[in-house]
Design an enzyme around this catalytic site. Structure first.
Site, PDB file in Angstrom:
ATOM      1  N   CYS A 141       0.823  -1.214   0.000  1.00  0.00           N
ATOM      2  CA  CYS A 141       0.000   0.000   0.000  1.00  0.00           C
ATOM      3  C   CYS A 141       0.858   1.264   0.000  1.00  0.00           C
ATOM      4  O   CYS A 141       0.916   1.984  -0.984  1.00  0.00           O
ATOM      5  CB  CYS A 141      -0.915   0.004   1.220  1.00  0.00           C
ATOM      6  SG  CYS A 141      -2.215  -1.221   1.179  1.00  0.00           S
TER       7      CYS A 141
ATOM      8  N   GLU B  18       4.085   1.419   2.157  1.00  0.00           N
ATOM      9  CA  GLU B  18       5.203   1.156   3.047  1.00  0.00           C
ATOM     10  C   GLU B  18       6.551   1.349   2.335  1.00  0.00           C
ATOM     11  O   GLU B  18       6.849   0.631   1.387  1.00  0.00           O
ATOM     12  CB  GLU B  18       5.122  -0.269   3.594  1.00  0.00           C
ATOM     13  CG  GLU B  18       3.788  -0.610   4.241  1.00  0.00           C
ATOM     14  CD  GLU B  18       2.827  -1.316   3.286  1.00  0.00           C
ATOM     15  OE1 GLU B  18       2.354  -0.640   2.344  1.00  0.00           O
ATOM     16  OE2 GLU B  18       2.551  -2.503   3.475  1.00  0.00           O
TER      17      GLU B  18
END
Length: 849
Positions: free
Chosen positions: A440, A442
């Site tokens: 997502c 990170e």
């Protein structure tokens, strides 16, 4: 955008691409059993071997025996399943949930899968072998009882690695392109030959290096199988054009990934073999290409300069690869589809940013990657862009052009925040400048990191609820005794109680994550994945055992906006202005503001219990739920008639909470500071802890779409949110509360200390399509992103779609099969999402510029 860029990066899409897309999405995804059967056969044959060798031989058997397919018209080859978008099963990680859901996979509301009776029978037989042997079962045995109780009550969930294989990683693709797997085999052999045989760790190291050699040879043979198939198909086709393509595919597969790639086409093919085999070895998602425009660019540049390839042919190959990304799929349990809806695989590919020596890294391939997303308009890869003060405005405008297509891509990331946040965690400056994004949102340095990202979702709003109830949840004492809410005499007293509960539950979260970490090290080490991650070969350890250069564990907090708004209500309306007493507020929350709660998950649990009673064995869960719902509805009617005054009073209280205290997302310091403080309480506690791989925990603030499912497990909150409603998305303001425009919203979000949340933060914004119309729309979007990043925001992404379109898509899904939207840190086809996630997207504030 300049005319030159228009000419170069707005190229015509080949007809091949639409055909590949149509073939890919012409069928409903199915469950396949081939991999599950093969790994089980292998494990039965290797009972006496060390686990790392068993894993290597299992992958070898799978790659040697699985059915291989070259799909019609494709130029990049390498399948994971026989049928398009199908899913293999990985019984070594978990399987009991699948047994329970065999009969509902095709009926559920989101992420539907077909499964034949034959496959069910095969899997039932396979699963018998794995009973008691799975990673999931071992991890559960390692957890404290209070940890499991907190998970059951919705305080946190350890979903990804708890039930699945390790993912959220980027390997060193460039290493494979430069030396091939023959080179990696040579590295392993060299390390083995120079190791001290008297070293007590030598036996383990030798076993690991042997496993690397076994898997490297297996992937070379796997590519050889595709070469043979392509040659066979070439002999059988009467189409001269396709015959030439197949012979070129065969030549590519005989060259790579065994050897270094010598040109752009070989580099793409070698990349795809790596990408696909990682996901055959383990079903951990978020296998992310990251800085694709950097490690592929030398092969593109060489071919363009030599005249070996032209821009249009290179773009077609790139577009073919983009379609191929969408052939990867996995099946999740139904509960997880509430947090990961839309068949997401989170293959994050990022362009732009800086070189390791601090120069702008933008190149022609950066634009072509964005163009490929524009041509294919598919959810994968999840494309992103790195932004810093030297990012060319042309790249920002090209990114904006893709944004306004409404795909929810690209996501935008700030070098000015992420690079220092990583150096603060011990990453070197050169490695930090070379970061990419996993899954997502990170950040990590690719090829050197086992970040264990997305390690858990921590429900901060639930902890607030537990604090208000003095350690209780659903009538059970699961937290600390921190004092009766009604007895608190100051806001600071309440805030200290909240912080104590937070710290207690974070410790339980750490126990859960470390238990899962240990279970993977002992039962599921991955030699193929480790072979492409520094420093696994030199250490002689799998990455699950601490072999990677950088080791982190990254759980993320959920519900920041709800907690900020709730703390503001408690401070302002209860303790300062005394518009409502603590007792009155608690009574309103306990009664859900006088409204009956949704039946939700409780009915499902009741239904499963009722089915065990004699006489109702043949009733479906849906029928029983319907019966229970009718009974509760009747009861609620009576209750409503008898207590209509209470309902009105409850709603009056709720409206006061909604309207008489400022809300996060409107650039109001007093409430925005609570968002910063709530985030800091979580982050400061998380970063205290170590993991079993010798690394540390690092916090993140994003939910994927777990804000929906976690909201369903959270009671009414002081911000006026009803029980069961979705929590706020990431660090975004609560839906509908950011009423002062997009600039005010980003100003509020930027007040959070994003550097502390080095595992990533997520800001979603939604715009009406008219807001981004014309060149001025693109320029305004670029200005908004740069403004946010100038204030040290970390990440932002946009949905550009009208509320009316989304509502119509809910009613008429057949008309909107190609509608792609941003869910959280990923995009998905809107009609494939569970309705609860669709509703959450629709509720988000629709902004204009």
């Amino acid at each position: 955008m300049t005319k030159v860029l228009n000419d170069l990066y707005n190229m015509t899409k080949s007809d091949r691409i639409e055909k590949l897309k149509d073939d890919l999405y012409s069928v409903t995804p199915e469950i396949e059993s081939e991999r599950a059967i093969l790994i089980t056969q292998s494990f039965k044959e290797t009972e006496d071997y060390p686990v790392i060798i068993r894993r290597a031989k299992a992958l070898e058997k799978i790659l040697n025996k699985m059915t291989i397919v070259i799909r019609n018209g494709e130029l990049i080859v390498g399948n994971l399943t026989k049928k398009p978008r199908a899913a293999q099963i990985f019984p070594e990680y978990s399987n009991k949930w699948l047994l329970d859901e065999f009969d509902t996979l095709a009926k559920r509301k989101g992420d539907v899968f077909l499964i034949s009776d034959e496959v069910k029978s095969q899997l039932r037989e396979v699963f018998k072998y794995w009973d008691g042997k799975t990673v999931n079962e071992f991890a559960t045995k390692l957890m404290f009882d209070e940890t499991i109780e907190a998970m059951d009550e919705g305080v946190f969930t350890v979903g990804n690695y708890y039930f699945n294989g390790v993912g959220h990683i980027c390997v060193d693709y460039g290493k494979v392109l430069e030396k091939g797997f023959k080179g990696i085999i040579a590295d392993a052999e060299a390390e083995k030959s120079k190791s001290d045989k008297a070293d007590p760790e030598y036996i383990k190291k030798k076993n690991f290096l042997d496993a690397v050699i076994i898997t490297s040879k297996a992937v070379i043979d796997f590519a050889g199988r595709f070469a043979e198939l392509a040659e066979k198909m070439a002999d059988e086709t009467s189409e001269s054009g396709r015959r030439a393509e197949l012979l070129q595919i065969a030549k590519n597969c005989r060259t790579v990934p065994a050897n270094p790639a010598s040109n752009f086409y070989e580099a793409l093919q070698s990349f795809w073999f790596v990408q696909s085999v990682i996901q055959i070895e383990s079903n951990g998602h978020s296998i992310s290409p990251m800085r694709f425009d950097q490690y592929i660019y030398p092969y593109f540049e060489k071919d363009i300069k030599s005249g070996r390839i032209n821009q249009e042919t290179a773009q077609e190959l790139l577009d073919c690869l983009w379609v191929k990304f969408n052939d990867v799929n996995k099946v999740r349990d139904e509960a997880s589809t509430k947090s990961f809806g839309g068949y997401p695989m989170f293959q994050n590919l990022i362009v732009g940013g800086q070189t390791i020596d601090g120069r702008d890294a933008t190149n022609e391939l950066s634009y072509m990657c964005l163009e490929a997303t524009e041509h294919t308009q598919l959810p994968q890869p999840s494309i992103s862009i790195r932004v810093w003060n030297k990012t060319p405005e042309d790249l920002m405008l090209k990114a904006g052009e893709v944004t306004r297509l409404g795909l929810g891509m690209p996501a935008y990331y700030s070098d000015e925040v992420i690079i220092p946040s990583l150096t603060n965690r011990g990453v070197t400056l050169e490695d930090a400048r070379d970061y990419g994004i996993i899954g997502c949102v990170e950040p990590q340095k690719g090829g050197k990191t086992q970040g264990w990202h997305d390690a858990a979702f921590f429900n901060i709003a639930k902890v607030l609820e537990i604090t208000i109830n003095n350690g209780y949840s659903s009538g059970k004492k699961i937290g600390l005794d921190t004092g009766d809410f009604v007895s608190f005499t100051s806001f600071d007293e309440f805030l200290k109680a909240f912080e104590k509960q937070m710290n207690y539950f974070v410790k339980l979260l750490v126990n859960a994550d470390n238990s899962v970490d240990i279970a993977h090290a002992e039962r599921g080490p991955l030699p193929f994945l480790s072979s492409m991650t520094d420093d696994c070969i030199s250490k002689g350890k799998a990455l699950e055992q601490g072999g990677a250069h950088y080791n982190f564990t990254g759980p993320q907090g959920v519900g920041i906006a709800n907690v900020a708004d709730s703390l503001e209500v408690i401070k302002k309306l209860v303790f300062e202005e005394k518009k409502i007493s603590a007792g009155e507020l608690k009574e309103a929350l306990d009664s859900n503001f006088g409204k009956s709660a949704s039946i939700g998950n409780e009915a499902i649990e009741i239904a499963n219990s009722v089915k065990n009673i004699n006489g109702v064995e043949n009733l479906s869960s849906e029928t029983i739920i319907s019966i229970i719902q009718n009974l509760i509805d009747e009861k609620n009617k009576v209750s409503s008639n008898n207590n209509s005054v209470g309902s009105i009073q409850g709603e009056n209280v709720r409206q006061m909470l909604l309207n008489k205290a400022p809300k996060y997302g409107n650039d109001i310091d007093e409430v925005d500071e609570f968002a910063r403080e709530a985030a800091a309480i979580y982050c400061d506690e998380v970063e205290k802890y170590k993991n079993p791989r010798g690394g540390r925990f690092q916090p993140g603030l994003y939910p994927v779409s777990a804000n929906v499912s976690m909201g369903q497990q959270t009671g009414a909150t002081p911000d006026g949110r009803l029980a069961g409603e979705a929590l706020a998305d990431g660090v975004s303001p609560a839906s509908g509360r950011d009423v002062s425009g997009p600039t005010a919203a980003v100003n509020s979000v930027a007040k959070i200390d994003h550097c502390k949340a080095s595992n990533g933060t997520l800001l979603n914004q939604k715009f009406h399509p008219s807001a981004l119309a014309g060149m001025s729309g693109l320029e305004n979007l670029s200005a908004l992103v740069r403004t946010f990043f100038d204030q040290k925001g970390m990440h932002v992404q946009f949905n550009v779609v009208s509320r009316e379109t989304l509502l119509d898509a809910q009613k008429n899904p057949d008309k909107y099969k190609s509608l792609v939207v941003r869910v959280a840190g990923y995009s998905a086809h809107f009609t494939s999402l569970d309705k609860s996630i669709q509703d959450d997207i629709i509720r988000r504030t629709e902004q204009t510029l």
